[in-house]
Scaffold this motif. Structure first.
Motif, PDB file in Angstrom:
ATOM      1  N   ASP A   8       0.828  -1.209   0.000  1.00 17.72           N
ATOM      2  CA  ASP A   8       0.000   0.000   0.000  1.00 17.72           C
ATOM      3  C   ASP A   8       0.862   1.258   0.000  1.00 17.72           C
ATOM      4  O   ASP A   8       1.700   1.445   0.883  1.00 17.72           O
ATOM      5  CB  ASP A   8      -0.912   0.025   1.238  1.00 17.72           C
ATOM      6  CG  ASP A   8      -2.091  -0.922   1.101  1.00 17.72           C
ATOM      7  OD1 ASP A   8      -2.059  -1.783   0.200  1.00 17.72           O
ATOM      8  OD2 ASP A   8      -3.033  -0.805   1.906  1.00 17.72           O
ATOM      9  N   ASP A  10       0.413   4.827   0.680  1.00 17.45           N
ATOM     10  CA  ASP A  10      -0.568   5.728   1.287  1.00 17.45           C
ATOM     11  C   ASP A  10      -0.123   7.188   1.267  1.00 17.45           C
ATOM     12  O   ASP A  10      -0.950   8.088   1.399  1.00 17.45           O
ATOM     13  CB  ASP A  10      -0.781   5.361   2.763  1.00 17.45           C
ATOM     14  CG  ASP A  10      -1.392   3.982   2.950  1.00 17.45           C
ATOM     15  OD1 ASP A  10      -1.819   3.376   1.952  1.00 17.45           O
ATOM     16  OD2 ASP A  10      -1.433   3.521   4.102  1.00 17.45           O
ATOM     17  N   HIS A  95      -5.452   2.887  -5.246  1.00 18.84           N
ATOM     18  CA  HIS A  95      -5.787   2.799  -3.813  1.00 18.84           C
ATOM     19  C   HIS A  95      -6.618   4.029  -3.431  1.00 18.84           C
ATOM     20  O   HIS A  95      -6.225   4.829  -2.592  1.00 18.84           O
ATOM     21  CB  HIS A  95      -4.480   2.734  -3.025  1.00 18.84           C
ATOM     22  CG  HIS A  95      -4.609   2.339  -1.595  1.00 18.84           C
ATOM     23  ND1 HIS A  95      -5.521   1.432  -1.136  1.00 18.84           N
ATOM     24  CD2 HIS A  95      -3.898   2.730  -0.483  1.00 18.84           C
ATOM     25  CE1 HIS A  95      -5.384   1.281   0.180  1.00 18.84           C
ATOM     26  NE2 HIS A  95      -4.419   2.069   0.593  1.00 18.84           N
ATOM     27  N   HIS A  99      -6.373   9.397   0.575  1.00 16.42           N
ATOM     28  CA  HIS A  99      -6.409   8.267   1.506  1.00 16.42           C
ATOM     29  C   HIS A  99      -7.025   8.585   2.872  1.00 16.42           C
ATOM     30  O   HIS A  99      -7.900   7.865   3.351  1.00 16.42           O
ATOM     31  CB  HIS A  99      -4.977   7.756   1.684  1.00 16.42           C
ATOM     32  CG  HIS A  99      -4.874   6.425   2.342  1.00 16.42           C
ATOM     33  ND1 HIS A  99      -5.042   6.236   3.689  1.00 16.42           N
ATOM     34  CD2 HIS A  99      -4.620   5.203   1.827  1.00 16.42           C
ATOM     35  CE1 HIS A  99      -4.897   4.964   3.971  1.00 16.42           C
ATOM     36  NE2 HIS A  99      -4.632   4.306   2.873  1.00 16.42           N
ATOM     37  N   PRO A 139      -8.903   2.406   0.643  1.00 16.39           N
ATOM     38  CA  PRO A 139      -8.040   2.805   1.755  1.00 16.39           C
ATOM     39  C   PRO A 139      -8.621   2.392   3.121  1.00 16.39           C
ATOM     40  O   PRO A 139      -9.813   2.580   3.374  1.00 16.39           O
ATOM     41  CB  PRO A 139      -7.978   4.328   1.619  1.00 16.39           C
ATOM     42  CG  PRO A 139      -8.092   4.547   0.142  1.00 16.39           C
ATOM     43  CD  PRO A 139      -9.090   3.513  -0.312  1.00 16.39           C
ATOM     44  N   GLY A 140      -7.751   1.816   3.939  1.00 17.30           N
ATOM     45  CA  GLY A 140      -8.155   1.434   5.300  1.00 17.30           C
ATOM     46  C   GLY A 140      -9.154   0.285   5.340  1.00 17.30           C
ATOM     47  O   GLY A 140      -9.818   0.098   6.361  1.00 17.30           O
ATOM     48  N   HIS A 217       3.497  -1.835   4.184  1.00 17.01           N
ATOM     49  CA  HIS A 217       3.712  -0.450   3.761  1.00 17.01           C
ATOM     50  C   HIS A 217       5.222  -0.270   3.590  1.00 17.01           C
ATOM     51  O   HIS A 217       5.977  -0.611   4.504  1.00 17.01           O
ATOM     52  CB  HIS A 217       3.190   0.529   4.821  1.00 17.01           C
ATOM     53  CG  HIS A 217       1.714   0.420   5.052  1.00 17.01           C
ATOM     54  ND1 HIS A 217       1.177  -0.323   6.079  1.00 17.01           N
ATOM     55  CD2 HIS A 217       0.673   0.943   4.373  1.00 17.01           C
ATOM     56  CE1 HIS A 217      -0.150  -0.243   6.014  1.00 17.01           C
ATOM     57  NE2 HIS A 217      -0.478   0.519   4.994  1.00 17.01           N
TER      58      HIS A 217
HETATM   59 ZN   LIG Z   1      -3.723   2.420   2.569  1.00 13.91          ZN
END
Ligand SMILES: [Zn+2]
Length: 252
Positions: A8, A10, A95, A99, A139-140, A217
């Motif tokens: 990911d 972010d 993604h 975010h 996201p998340g 990440h």
């Molecule tokens: Zn993310």
């Protein structure tokens, strides 16, 4: 069969660590799916979340390197480090859009508002990389019925929005959705917050059972949990993209 690896992206701090991650993956003949968020890097605007956190806490470790960069390079997807992914055989997908805002507000959005956010993300992605994204991840891991309804309109090959142990189509109140889900098997090693040996054991067990997709990440695992990360890649014979799993799902 190789594990699936989802990466990911972010914020800018994640992008800064992309060259290091590509290097590590190369050592283990590994491929991954990089899900890249679009729009402004919200790290600075979210700085108040980290105020008062212990200095060595996960968020602080992850994001501090990006503070300076995000002052000058506001859009995550336009950072030059991401271009190197186009010269590799890793997969890149979308993604979401903005975010941090996405994570905190998705639950209150209408289907139309979510459609607009995904459209905006697709446009920024295509503008930067020259093709339409074929895969998505929220996201998340945030999902709502409105989100799944909006997602179905885009015709992505697959999306990765849930935790689970096999490919599936989501169902809510008897309605089934048509975007295939390639779920993640467990929280990222950085989020699990337990001993590395336990995480490795859990990964090996999932891998033995036939479906193992893990996620990381770049600003955390390759730097602060590098030995564990490399050990997982070694034990699972390397990693493959989520698109490879979508095209050739394990027989469970
Ligand atoms: Zn993310």
């Amino acid at each position: 069969m190789k594990a699936g690896l989802r990466v990911d992206i972010d914020c800018i701090a994640d992008i800064i660590a992309v060259p290091l991650l590509i290097n590590i993956l190369g050592k283990y003949d590994s491929r991954a799916t990089f899900f890249i968020t679009t729009g402004e890097d919200g790290t600075l605007r979210n700085a108040f979340h980290y105020a008062g956190k212990k200095i060595f806490s996960l968020p602080f470790k992850r994001y501090c390197k990006g503070f300076f960069h995000s002052l000058f390079n506001r859009h995550v997807e336009s950072h030059h480090n991401l271009k190197m992914l186009l010269e590799t055989d890793h997969e890149i997908g979308l993604h979401g859009y903005r975010h941090y805002e996405w994570m905190s507000s998705l639950h209150a959005k209408s289907k139309e508002e979510i459609t607009d956010m995904i459209s905006e993300g697709c446009e920024l992605f295509e503008h930067e990389f020259g093709f339409k994204p074929k895969s998505f991840s929220s996201p998340g891991f945030r999902t709502t019925k409105n989100y799944l309804l909006a997602l179905d309109e885009f015709g992505f090959d697959y999306s990765s929005d849930f935790f689970g142990n096999k490919l599936f189509y989501p169902e809510i109140d008897g309605k089934s959705f048509k975007t295939m889900q390639v779920p993640v098997s467990m929280l990222s090693p950085g989020e699990l917050g337990v001993d590395d040996s336990k995480i490795l054991m859990q990964g090996k067990e999932l891998h033995k059972n036939g479906y193992f997709v893990f996620y990381i990440h770049p600003s955390y695992e390759p730097i602060y949990k590098r030995n564990l990360f490399e050990e997982i890649l070694r034990c699972t014979g390397g990693s493959r993209t989520l698109s490879e799993i979508y095209e050739n799902p394990p027989d469970i």
